[in-house]
Design an enzyme around this catalytic site. Structure first.
Site, PDB file in Angstrom:
ATOM      1  N   ARG A 158      -9.486  -5.091  18.627  1.00 13.53           N
ATOM      2  CA  ARG A 158      -8.903  -6.420  18.856  1.00 13.53           C
ATOM      3  C   ARG A 158      -8.973  -6.784  20.337  1.00 13.53           C
ATOM      4  NH1 ARG A 158      -4.893  -5.431  16.400  1.00 13.53           N
ATOM      5  NH2 ARG A 158      -5.769  -6.069  14.417  1.00 13.53           N
ATOM      6  N   ASP A 212      -9.228 -11.147  11.450  1.00 11.07           N
ATOM      7  CA  ASP A 212      -9.237 -10.268  10.283  1.00 11.07           C
ATOM      8  C   ASP A 212      -9.820  -8.954  10.743  1.00 11.07           C
ATOM      9  OD1 ASP A 212      -8.428 -10.159   7.513  1.00 11.07           O
ATOM     10  OD2 ASP A 212     -10.516  -9.695   7.071  1.00 11.07           O
ATOM     11  N   PHE A 262       0.635  -0.398  14.949  1.00  8.26           N
ATOM     12  CA  PHE A 262       1.007  -0.719  13.560  1.00  8.26           C
ATOM     13  C   PHE A 262      -0.103  -0.223  12.645  1.00  8.26           C
ATOM     14  CE2 PHE A 262      -1.589  -4.173  15.057  1.00  8.26           C
ATOM     15  CZ  PHE A 262      -2.347  -4.543  13.961  1.00  8.26           C
TER      16      PHE A 262
HETATM   17  P1  ITT Z   1      -2.800 -11.407   8.647  1.00  9.25           P
HETATM   18  O1  ITT Z   1      -3.844 -11.514   7.577  1.00  9.25           O
HETATM   19  O2  ITT Z   1      -1.636 -12.287   8.399  1.00  9.25           O
HETATM   20  O3  ITT Z   1      -3.371 -11.550  10.031  1.00  9.25           O
HETATM   21  P2  ITT Z   1      -2.776  -8.638   7.888  1.00  9.25           P
HETATM   22  O4  ITT Z   1      -1.944  -7.451   8.240  1.00  9.25           O
HETATM   23  O5  ITT Z   1      -2.950  -8.920   6.421  1.00  9.25           O
HETATM   24  O6  ITT Z   1      -2.200  -9.915   8.618  1.00  9.25           O
HETATM   25  P3  ITT Z   1      -5.600  -8.228   8.056  1.00  9.25           P
HETATM   26  O7  ITT Z   1      -5.870  -8.976   6.817  1.00  9.25           O
HETATM   27  O8  ITT Z   1      -6.485  -8.460   9.242  1.00  9.25           O
HETATM   28  O9  ITT Z   1      -4.132  -8.495   8.607  1.00  9.25           O
HETATM   29  O10 ITT Z   1      -5.551  -6.711   7.684  1.00  9.25           O
HETATM   30  C1  ITT Z   1      -5.629  -5.817   8.677  1.00  9.25           C
HETATM   31  C2  ITT Z   1      -5.095  -4.506   8.204  1.00  9.25           C
HETATM   32  O11 ITT Z   1      -5.954  -3.524   8.806  1.00  9.25           O
HETATM   33  C3  ITT Z   1      -3.714  -4.320   8.760  1.00  9.25           C
HETATM   34  O12 ITT Z   1      -2.701  -4.629   7.831  1.00  9.25           O
HETATM   35  C4  ITT Z   1      -3.739  -2.852   9.119  1.00  9.25           C
HETATM   36  O13 ITT Z   1      -3.426  -2.079   7.989  1.00  9.25           O
HETATM   37  C5  ITT Z   1      -5.193  -2.604   9.511  1.00  9.25           C
HETATM   38  N1  ITT Z   1      -5.386  -2.803  10.967  1.00  9.25           N
HETATM   39  C6  ITT Z   1      -6.017  -3.827  11.584  1.00  9.25           C
HETATM   40  N2  ITT Z   1      -5.963  -3.715  12.907  1.00  9.25           N
HETATM   41  C7  ITT Z   1      -5.253  -2.620  13.149  1.00  9.25           C
HETATM   42  C8  ITT Z   1      -4.830  -1.996  14.324  1.00  9.25           C
HETATM   43  O14 ITT Z   1      -5.076  -2.489  15.523  1.00  9.25           O
HETATM   44  N3  ITT Z   1      -4.124  -0.883  14.207  1.00  9.25           N
HETATM   45  C9  ITT Z   1      -3.843  -0.371  12.994  1.00  9.25           C
HETATM   46  N4  ITT Z   1      -4.183  -0.914  11.841  1.00  9.25           N
HETATM   47  C10 ITT Z   1      -4.891  -2.031  11.904  1.00  9.25           C
END
Ligand code: ITT
Length: 448
Positions: A209, A95, A178
Site C-alpha cells: 500500500r 483493493d 491489520f
Molecule cells: P474495503 O474493501 O472496505 O477497503 P477490505 O478489508 O474488504 O476493506 P479489501 O477488499 O482490499 O479490503 O481486502 C483486503 C484484505 O486483504 C484485508 O481485509 C486483509 O485481510 C488483507 N490485507 C490487505 N492489505 C493488508 C495489509 O496491509 N496487511 C494485512 N492484511 C492486508
C-alpha cells in the site's frame, strides 16, 4: 502515529467545512474503505498538505459495493465508482490481497472473505495457517498486492499498484497493522519480523500500500493544477445505440446458414432470456457457442459474415436518437468511444461509419487463421468496460489527461462504467439500471 491521528481527527472535525475549504483552497479526498486499518496508512503515505481526508464514516456512507470483479484492480475501481457516483468528490479506493504461491494465488482477490463472507481477520488468518500447516519453509512464498483507484472531482482517473514480497510465518506475531500482517514476513527489511512487528512508518516504507500510494502521489504531483484536456463520450452498443442484441441476430443467421446446430441455438436463447431477467449467466459460454460455430470457417470468412449481418440486419436497427447524440457529442468537442462486449468485426464497421475515435469490443483468439472459441483478452463487460477504456485512453491521450464526461448504457452491468462518468445517461434501461438511475439521479433517456 500521533501525526496521523491528528490528521484523522482534523478530517472528522472538518467534515462539514466546505466553505472554509473553498476559502483555503483545500482539496478533499474521500477514502472509500470500510477497513479502519487502511485509513491511517493511506493518509500517512500520501502525505498531501492542504488536503482534507473524509472517511466513509464521516460521510455516513454505510452501503458498500459488491466486490464482484476477478481482479484487484477491477474491485478497486468498483469501490471508487460506487463512492464517486454518490459523493462527486475526489475518491480513492484500494483493493488489496495476499497471494500465496503454494495456494495458486489464494486468498488473492478473496483475502477479506477467505474464511467466509463476514469472516474476521482472525478467522481468515487461522484458515490460512491451517491450509499451509504442512508446507515447508521453501513453499511459503507470498506477496501482498495493492491496487489503487483514484478519480478526481474533475473526473480524471489515476491507477497505482504496489507489491510487497515475503513469506508466511508458522504462527502470528506482533500487534500492529491489520489483516494478515501478523503472519507475513516481508523480505525487506529481512530481519525476520512480521509486518505486525514493524512500526507504522516501517510498514509504510516497504508495504504494497505504501508503494502504491507513493506512486499515486507522484502521479498527482505531475498532474497538479492541470485540468484534464480530453473529454470522452462513451456509448454502449447492444441495447443502447442498437435497439436489438447483436449476438441474438448473429445466432439467427448462423442457424439459417446451418452453421449452428438447433440444440446450441436453443441454449443461446435460454442464455439470452436469463440475461434479460438478471439471472446468473456465463458470458464466456455463449461466446464459445457462437465462435465454435465458426471453428471450421476461416476467420476472414467469418468476419465477412458478421460485417454482412451488420449491413443486412443491424444497421436499420440503430436508434436515430442515438446517432443524433453521437453527432451532438462530437460537435461539442468530445471524443466518441464505442464500448461493447459485442464482436469486433461488427463494432469495427459501426465505429468506422460513426467516425468514432476508438472502439473496444470482445477480441477472440485466432490461431492458424481460425477462431478457437476462446477470448484473446478479458471481454469488456461490467467493470472491465472501464478498465479497457482506461488502458486505451491512457495510451492515446495520456493518463490523467482525459475524463469520462458522458457515458450511455442500458444494462445493469453498464452501471460500473456510468459510475465514473460526470454525466451518466441510461437509455431505455432494464429494471436494475433504472433503479440505480433513480437512486443516483442519473438522466434517463428514451431513444425509442
Ligand atoms: P474495503 O474493501 O472496505 O477497503 P477490505 O478489508 O474488504 O476493506 P479489501 O477488499 O482490499 O479490503 O481486502 C483486503 C484484505 O486483504 C484485508 O481485509 C486483509 O485481510 C488483507 N490485507 C490487505 N492489505 C493488508 C495489509 O496491509 N496487511 C494485512 N492484511 C492486508
Amino acid at each position: 502515529m500521533l501525526a496521523v491521528q491528528a490528521v484523522i481527527d482534523n478530517a472528522a472535525d472538518s467534515a462539514t467545512g466546505s466553505i472554509a475549504d473553498a476559502v483555503s483552497n483545500m482539496q478533499t479526498i474521500v477514502v472509500a474503505t470500510h477497513n479502519a486499518g487502511k485509513v491511517p496508512e493511506i493518509i500517512a503515505a500520501l502525505d498531501l498538505p492542504d488536503t482534507r481526508f473524509l472517511s466513509l464514516a464521516d460521510l455516513g456512507l454505510t452501503d458498500e459495493a459488491a466486490e464482484v470483479a476477478k481482479s484487484l484492480a477491477g474491485n478497486a475501481w468498483i469501490k471508487a465508482g460506487f463512492v464517486f457516483s454518490r459523493t462527486r468528490q475526489a475518491t480513492l479506493a484500494d483493493d488489496s490481497g495476499l497471494e500465496v504461491d503454494a495456494l495458486d494465488g489464494l486468498p488473492g482477490v478473496r483475502s477479506a472473505r477467505y474464511a467466509g463472507e463476514r469472516a474476521s481477520d482472525a478467522e481468515n488468518l487461522e484458515k490460512l495457517l491451517q491450509a499451509m500447516q504442512e508446507l515447508p519453509d521453501e513453499q511459503r512464498r507470498a506477496r501482498f498486492v495493492c491496487e489503487i483507484a483514484y478519480v478526481a472531482a474533475d473526473g480524471s482517473q489515476l491507477s497505482a499498484r504496489g507489491v510487497c514480497e515475503g513469506r508466511i510465518a508458522r504462527e502470528p506475531r506482533g500487534g500492529g497493522g491489520f489483516g494478515y500482517d501478523p503472519v507475513f514476513i516481508p523480505d525487506n527489511p529481512g530481519d525476520g519480523r512480521t509486518m505486525a512487528e514493524l512500526s507504522p512508518d516501517e510498514k509504510s516504507a516497504i508495504s504494497h500500500r505504501g508503494l502504491a500510494l507513493r506512486q499515486l502521489r507522484d502521479k498527482l504531483a505531475a498532474c497538479r493544477g492541470a485540468a484534464p484536456r480530453v473529454a470522452l463520450a462513451a456509448f454502449d452498443f447492444d441495447g443502447t445505440l442498437l435497439a436489438v442484441a447483436s449476438p441474438v441476430r448473429l445466432v439467427f443467421r448462423l442457424l439459417r446458414l446451418q452453421m449452428m446446430p438447433l440444440s446450441v441455438g436453443f441454449q443461446v436463447f435460454w442464455w439470452a432470456i436469463r440475461y434479460k431477467l438478471h439471472l446468473a449467466v456465463n458470458q464466456d459460454q455463449v461466446r464459445r457457442y457462437i465462435y465454435s460455430a465458426f471453428a471450421k470457417t476461416p476467420a476472414e470468412v467469418a468476419r465477412r459474415l458478421m460485417v454482412k449481418l451488420y449491413y443486412d440486419k443491424l444497421k436499420a436497427r440503430l436508434r436515430p436518437k442515438g446517432m443524433q447524440e453521437v453527432e451532438w457529442q462530437r460537435g461539442a468537442g468530445r471524443k466518441i468511444i464505442l464500448i461493447s462486449a459485442s464482436f469486433e468485426p461488427i463494432l469495427g464497421v459501426l465505429a468506422a461509419e460513426l467516425r468514432a475515435d476508438f472502439f473496444i469490443s470482445t477480441e477472440m483468439e485466432v490461431v492458424d487463421g481460425r477462431y478457437t472459441g476462446q477470448v484473446a483478452a478479458v471481454p469488456p463487460e461490467g467493470i472491465y468496460k472501464l478498465l479497457h477504456l482506461q488502458h486505451k485512453a491512457d495510451a492515446v491521450y495520456g493518463e490523467g489527461n482525459w475524463y469520462l464526461d458522458y457515458a450511455f448504457g442500458d444494462h445493469f452491468n453498464d452501471a460500473y462504467l456510468l459510475s465514473l462518468a460526470l454525466h451518466p445517461v441510461v437509455v431505455s434501461p432494464d429494471r436494475g439500471l433504472a433503479a440505480t438511475a433513480r437512486e443516483l439521479s442519473w438522466e434517463i433517456a428514451d431513444w425509442d
